[in-house]
Design a protein around this motif. Structure first.
Motif, mmCIF file in Angstrom:
data_model
loop_
_atom_site.group_PDB
_atom_site.id
_atom_site.type_symbol
_atom_site.label_atom_id
_atom_site.label_comp_id
_atom_site.label_asym_id
_atom_site.label_seq_id
_atom_site.Cartn_x
_atom_site.Cartn_y
_atom_site.Cartn_z
ATOM 1 N N ASP A 1 0.822 -1.223 0.000
ATOM 2 C CA ASP A 1 0.000 0.000 0.000
ATOM 3 C C ASP A 1 0.851 1.267 0.000
ATOM 4 O OD1 ASP A 1 0.948 -0.134 2.559
ATOM 5 O OD2 ASP A 1 -0.993 -0.408 3.540
ATOM 6 N N THR A 2 2.190 1.119 -0.143
ATOM 7 C CA THR A 2 3.041 2.318 -0.206
ATOM 8 C C THR A 2 3.464 2.617 -1.642
ATOM 9 O OG1 THR A 2 5.038 1.006 0.176
ATOM 10 C CG2 THR A 2 3.952 1.928 2.123
ATOM 11 N N GLY A 3 2.871 1.935 -2.621
ATOM 12 C CA GLY A 3 3.232 2.164 -4.027
ATOM 13 C C GLY A 3 3.794 0.899 -4.638
ATOM 14 N N TYR A 4 3.955 0.906 -5.963
ATOM 15 C CA TYR A 4 4.408 -0.310 -6.659
ATOM 16 C C TYR A 4 5.898 -0.542 -6.441
ATOM 17 C CZ TYR A 4 5.510 -3.824 -10.091
ATOM 18 O OH TYR A 4 5.953 -4.981 -10.682
ATOM 19 N N ASN A 5 6.247 -1.769 -6.140
ATOM 20 C CA ASN A 5 7.651 -2.192 -6.057
ATOM 21 C C ASN A 5 7.699 -3.615 -6.605
ATOM 22 O OD1 ASN A 5 9.813 -3.835 -4.493
ATOM 23 N ND2 ASN A 5 10.456 -1.714 -4.227
ATOM 24 N N TRP A 6 8.553 -3.860 -7.591
ATOM 25 C CA TRP A 6 8.509 -5.173 -8.253
ATOM 26 C C TRP A 6 8.900 -6.310 -7.312
ATOM 27 C CZ3 TRP A 6 12.722 -8.329 -8.685
ATOM 28 C CH2 TRP A 6 13.983 -7.745 -8.603
ATOM 29 N N ARG A 7 9.780 -6.022 -6.370
ATOM 30 C CA ARG A 7 10.174 -7.094 -5.441
ATOM 31 C C ARG A 7 8.978 -7.497 -4.569
ATOM 32 N NH1 ARG A 7 15.171 -4.445 -5.947
ATOM 33 N NH2 ARG A 7 16.864 -5.892 -6.392
ATOM 34 N N THR A 8 8.257 -6.495 -4.075
ATOM 35 C CA THR A 8 7.069 -6.797 -3.270
ATOM 36 C C THR A 8 6.049 -7.551 -4.120
ATOM 37 O OG1 THR A 8 7.397 -4.884 -1.833
ATOM 38 C CG2 THR A 8 5.142 -5.748 -1.991
ATOM 39 N N ALA A 9 5.799 -7.023 -5.342
ATOM 40 C CA ALA A 9 4.744 -7.606 -6.190
ATOM 41 C C ALA A 9 5.072 -9.039 -6.602
ATOM 42 C CB ALA A 9 4.533 -6.725 -7.430
ATOM 43 N N GLU A 10 6.311 -9.281 -7.000
ATOM 44 C CA GLU A 10 6.658 -10.594 -7.564
ATOM 45 C C GLU A 10 7.155 -11.592 -6.526
ATOM 46 O OE1 GLU A 10 5.922 -11.384 -10.662
ATOM 47 O OE2 GLU A 10 5.233 -9.336 -10.984
ATOM 48 N N LEU A 11 7.793 -11.083 -5.467
ATOM 49 C CA LEU A 11 8.432 -12.017 -4.530
ATOM 50 C C LEU A 11 7.697 -12.121 -3.194
ATOM 51 C CD1 LEU A 11 12.173 -11.050 -5.239
ATOM 52 C CD2 LEU A 11 10.738 -12.733 -6.410
ATOM 53 N N ALA A 12 7.181 -10.992 -2.685
ATOM 54 C CA ALA A 12 6.499 -11.066 -1.382
ATOM 55 C C ALA A 12 5.018 -11.373 -1.529
ATOM 56 C CB ALA A 12 6.690 -9.756 -0.607
ATOM 57 N N MET A 13 4.428 -10.994 -2.672
ATOM 58 C CA MET A 13 2.971 -11.163 -2.836
ATOM 59 C C MET A 13 2.629 -12.406 -3.659
ATOM 60 S SD MET A 13 1.865 -8.842 -0.970
ATOM 61 C CE MET A 13 0.117 -8.708 -1.261
ATOM 62 N N ARG A 14 3.635 -13.216 -4.001
ATOM 63 C CA ARG A 14 3.344 -14.444 -4.754
ATOM 64 C C ARG A 14 3.913 -15.642 -4.007
ATOM 65 N NH1 ARG A 14 4.429 -13.706 -11.168
ATOM 66 N NH2 ARG A 14 3.585 -15.834 -11.094
ATOM 67 N N GLN A 15 3.209 -16.754 -4.100
ATOM 68 C CA GLN A 15 3.718 -17.984 -3.487
ATOM 69 C C GLN A 15 4.594 -18.741 -4.469
ATOM 70 O OE1 GLN A 15 -0.050 -19.758 -2.106
ATOM 71 N NE2 GLN A 15 0.690 -19.427 -0.035
ATOM 72 N N PRO B 1 2.877 -9.752 8.107
ATOM 73 C CA PRO B 1 1.473 -10.164 8.101
ATOM 74 C C PRO B 1 0.785 -9.950 6.762
ATOM 75 C CG PRO B 1 1.923 -8.529 9.846
ATOM 76 C CD PRO B 1 3.208 -8.768 9.127
ATOM 77 N N TRP B 2 1.222 -8.959 5.985
ATOM 78 C CA TRP B 2 0.552 -8.654 4.718
ATOM 79 C C TRP B 2 1.071 -9.491 3.547
ATOM 80 C CZ3 TRP B 2 4.375 -7.258 1.425
ATOM 81 C CH2 TRP B 2 5.529 -6.678 1.991
ATOM 82 N N ALA B 3 2.207 -10.172 3.712
ATOM 83 C CA ALA B 3 2.820 -10.866 2.571
ATOM 84 C C ALA B 3 2.118 -12.192 2.300
ATOM 85 C CB ALA B 3 4.302 -11.096 2.840
ATOM 86 N N LYS B 4 2.090 -12.573 1.019
ATOM 87 C CA LYS B 4 1.445 -13.839 0.634
ATOM 88 C C LYS B 4 2.454 -14.980 0.505
ATOM 89 C CE LYS B 4 -2.814 -12.382 -1.551
ATOM 90 N NZ LYS B 4 -2.740 -11.057 -2.127
ATOM 91 N N ALA B 5 3.721 -14.638 0.259
ATOM 92 C CA ALA B 5 4.742 -15.681 0.112
ATOM 93 C C ALA B 5 4.894 -16.421 1.429
ATOM 94 C CB ALA B 5 6.075 -15.038 -0.271
ATOM 95 N N ASP B 6 5.270 -17.690 1.352
ATOM 96 C CA ASP B 6 5.596 -18.431 2.565
ATOM 97 C C ASP B 6 6.921 -17.925 3.126
ATOM 98 O OD1 ASP B 6 3.533 -20.611 2.693
ATOM 99 O OD2 ASP B 6 4.272 -20.957 0.661
ATOM 100 N N SER B 7 7.099 -18.012 4.426
ATOM 101 C CA SER B 7 8.416 -17.681 4.981
ATOM 102 C C SER B 7 9.464 -18.608 4.374
ATOM 103 C CB SER B 7 8.404 -17.805 6.508
ATOM 104 O OG SER B 7 7.717 -16.712 7.062
ATOM 105 N N THR B 8 9.134 -19.884 4.314
ATOM 106 C CA THR B 8 9.985 -20.860 3.630
ATOM 107 C C THR B 8 9.116 -21.694 2.705
ATOM 108 O OG1 THR B 8 11.881 -21.224 5.117
ATOM 109 C CG2 THR B 8 11.040 -23.135 4.003
ATOM 110 N N CYS B 9 9.586 -21.941 1.499
ATOM 111 C CA CYS B 9 8.913 -22.961 0.689
ATOM 112 C C CYS B 9 9.951 -23.884 0.078
ATOM 113 C CB CYS B 9 8.006 -22.354 -0.381
ATOM 114 S SG CYS B 9 8.819 -21.699 -1.810
ATOM 115 N N VAL B 10 9.512 -25.098 -0.193
ATOM 116 C CA VAL B 10 10.386 -26.105 -0.800
ATOM 117 C C VAL B 10 9.745 -26.562 -2.099
ATOM 118 C CG1 VAL B 10 11.390 -28.406 -0.552
ATOM 119 C CG2 VAL B 10 11.313 -26.868 1.413
ATOM 120 N N VAL B 11 10.540 -26.554 -3.162
ATOM 121 C CA VAL B 11 10.056 -26.997 -4.476
ATOM 122 C C VAL B 11 10.771 -28.300 -4.816
ATOM 123 C CG1 VAL B 11 9.778 -26.380 -6.909
ATOM 124 C CG2 VAL B 11 9.827 -24.575 -5.174
ATOM 125 N N LEU B 12 9.992 -29.317 -5.106
ATOM 126 C CA LEU B 12 10.561 -30.579 -5.587
ATOM 127 C C LEU B 12 10.331 -30.660 -7.078
ATOM 128 C CD1 LEU B 12 9.462 -33.137 -2.855
ATOM 129 C CD2 LEU B 12 11.725 -32.143 -3.206
#
Ligand SMILES: NC(=O)c1ccc[n+]([C@@H]2O[C@H](COP(=O)([O-])OP(=O)(O)OC[C@H]3O[C@@H](n4cnc5c(N)ncnc54)[C@H](O)[C@@H]3O)[C@@H](O)[C@H]2O)c1
Length: 364
Positions: free
Chosen positions: A163-177, A211-222
């Protein structure tokens, strides 16, 4: 053409690579473009580049042979396609694309134009990994069947709230799983395995820090490759702990490799018939497998960091244009390194169910 004239789009990460470019004998830093004039001035101070542009269109109209696309991640395809259609070759920062639709659009543009496209996956060129790859190619690992990589890089402060404006890191990395930045980890493994990922499954820990982020704190991809080999990749931008974002491991029928987990550890290998059973030895005992290009690097430029081989990567890009050869990470390789991360998001949304990764082909 003696040297490839490269114009750099984006003077953040791009300014650093513009400096590195000056160590690649077949590349010439011709221009830097950024809409932000303060950033441009910094790039001029850092590189001495003679030409600058504040609009991308003006740089595309110029006589540069190639563009280094170092704009924000979601713009890589738009900017790469514009360059290809303007007759320029492209070296694109990672990742190649941020959606499957973009993957297909990029592939189509490379095929239509016949220009060279390479993705700048610097992690493929790290010095220790170059020794490992040399050992794989010399047959010391036998058949490789398991690989692992960790991108554990505490970066909470680098994600401004959405909510502080567009930032690609927030949009692509923090707001996506899933793992949207997977090429750093999958890229080096892809080079070792020499085959693409056919399906991905992703599980996550839930978000424990922002609290606002959608990404997991940790994720594992197999990942399962087309011939049934297994890769395990962990992403973590949030946890409170020391970083470990260059970790790689490899298992073959005759050898194993593990990168350091902590700063005081060495890179270690076990090679059947050479290392005593149950023990490790230093990777550097096998330094003879380092490619010649590394040996020609001036000693003061050699380091084992993630960008240590970036000059070799840029040189590879310039040489593929001058010699008309396949780029070291061509568009199909780039999409094979990128798409599993995009689809890991879908798997995560489906509770970890495996998702097939499409095959990208060089010919139409
Ligand atoms: N390989 C690595 O280790 C590594 C490290 C950091 C960043 N990166 C990649 O580099 C890219 C850029 O990262 P960054 O941190 O520099 O991002 P950034 O947002 O700080 O900088 C991007 C720059 O591009 C400029 N720009 C964007 N569109 C433009 C246009 N049409 N015309 C002129 N200028 C334009 C912006 O003004 C900005 O200065 C990202 O995609 C990232 O993934 C890679």
């Amino acid at each position: 053409m003696q040297r490839v004239k490269i114009g750099v789009l984006g003077a953040g990460r791009g300014a650093g690579l513009a400096r590195t470019m000056q160590q690649a004998p077949s590349a010439e830093l011709a221009a830097v473009c950024d809409a932000d004039e303060a950033r441009l001035a910094n790039a001029v101070a850092a590189t001495g580049v003679g030409r600058t542009y504040t609009t991308y269109e003006a740089m595309l109209d110029s006589d540069v042979d190639a563009i280094l696309v170092a704009s924000p991640m979601p713009l890589h395809v738009e900017h790469s396609v514009a360059a290809l259609r303007a007759g320029k070759h492209v070296l694109s920062e990672v990742t190649a694309a941020t959606s499957l639709e973009q993957c297909w659009e990029l592939l189509g543009a490379v095929r239509d134009t016949g220009r060279k496209y390479m993705m700048a996956e610097n992690y493929c060129y790290m010095r220790p990994w170059s020794v490992v790859l040399g050992m794989v190619r010399a047959g010391l690992f036998g058949e490789v069947y398991y690989g692992e990589a960790d991108q554990i890089q505490e970066f909470k402060g680098g994600f401004p709230r959405p909510d502080t404006g567009y930032n690609w890191r927030t949009a692509e990395l923090a707001m996506r799983q899933g793992h949207q930045y997977i090429t750093h980890n999958l890229g080096p493994l892809y080079w070792a395995f020499g085959e693409r990922v056919a399906s991905v499954a992703c599980h996550g820990s839930g978000q424990r820090h922002l609290p606002w982020a959608k990404a997991d704190s940790t994720c594992v991809v197999l990942c399962e490759t087309v011939s049934g080999k297994l890769l395990r990749i962990r992403l973590d931008f949030f946890s409170d702990r020391p970083n470990n974002y260059m970790y790689l491991g490899l298992q073959g029928t005759r050898a194993a490799y593990e990168a350091p987990r902590a700063g005081n550890e060495d890179h270690k290998v076990y090679v059947e018939g050479r290392t005593p059973r149950g023990a490790w030895q230093s990777l550097w005992d096998y330094e003879e497998h380092l490619p010649d290009a590394w040996r020609r690097m001036p000693a003061d430029q050699v380091n084992d960091n993630h960008d240590g081989g970036a000059a070799l990567m840029i040189e590879d890009f310039a040489r593929c244009i001058l010699d008309d050869t396949k780029p070291a990470v061509d568009v199909v390789d780039a999409l094979n390194m990128t798409a599993p991360g995009l689809l890991s998001e879908l798997s995560r949304q489906r509770g970890g169910a495996p998702v097939d990764v499409p095959e990208f082909r060089r010919e139409g």
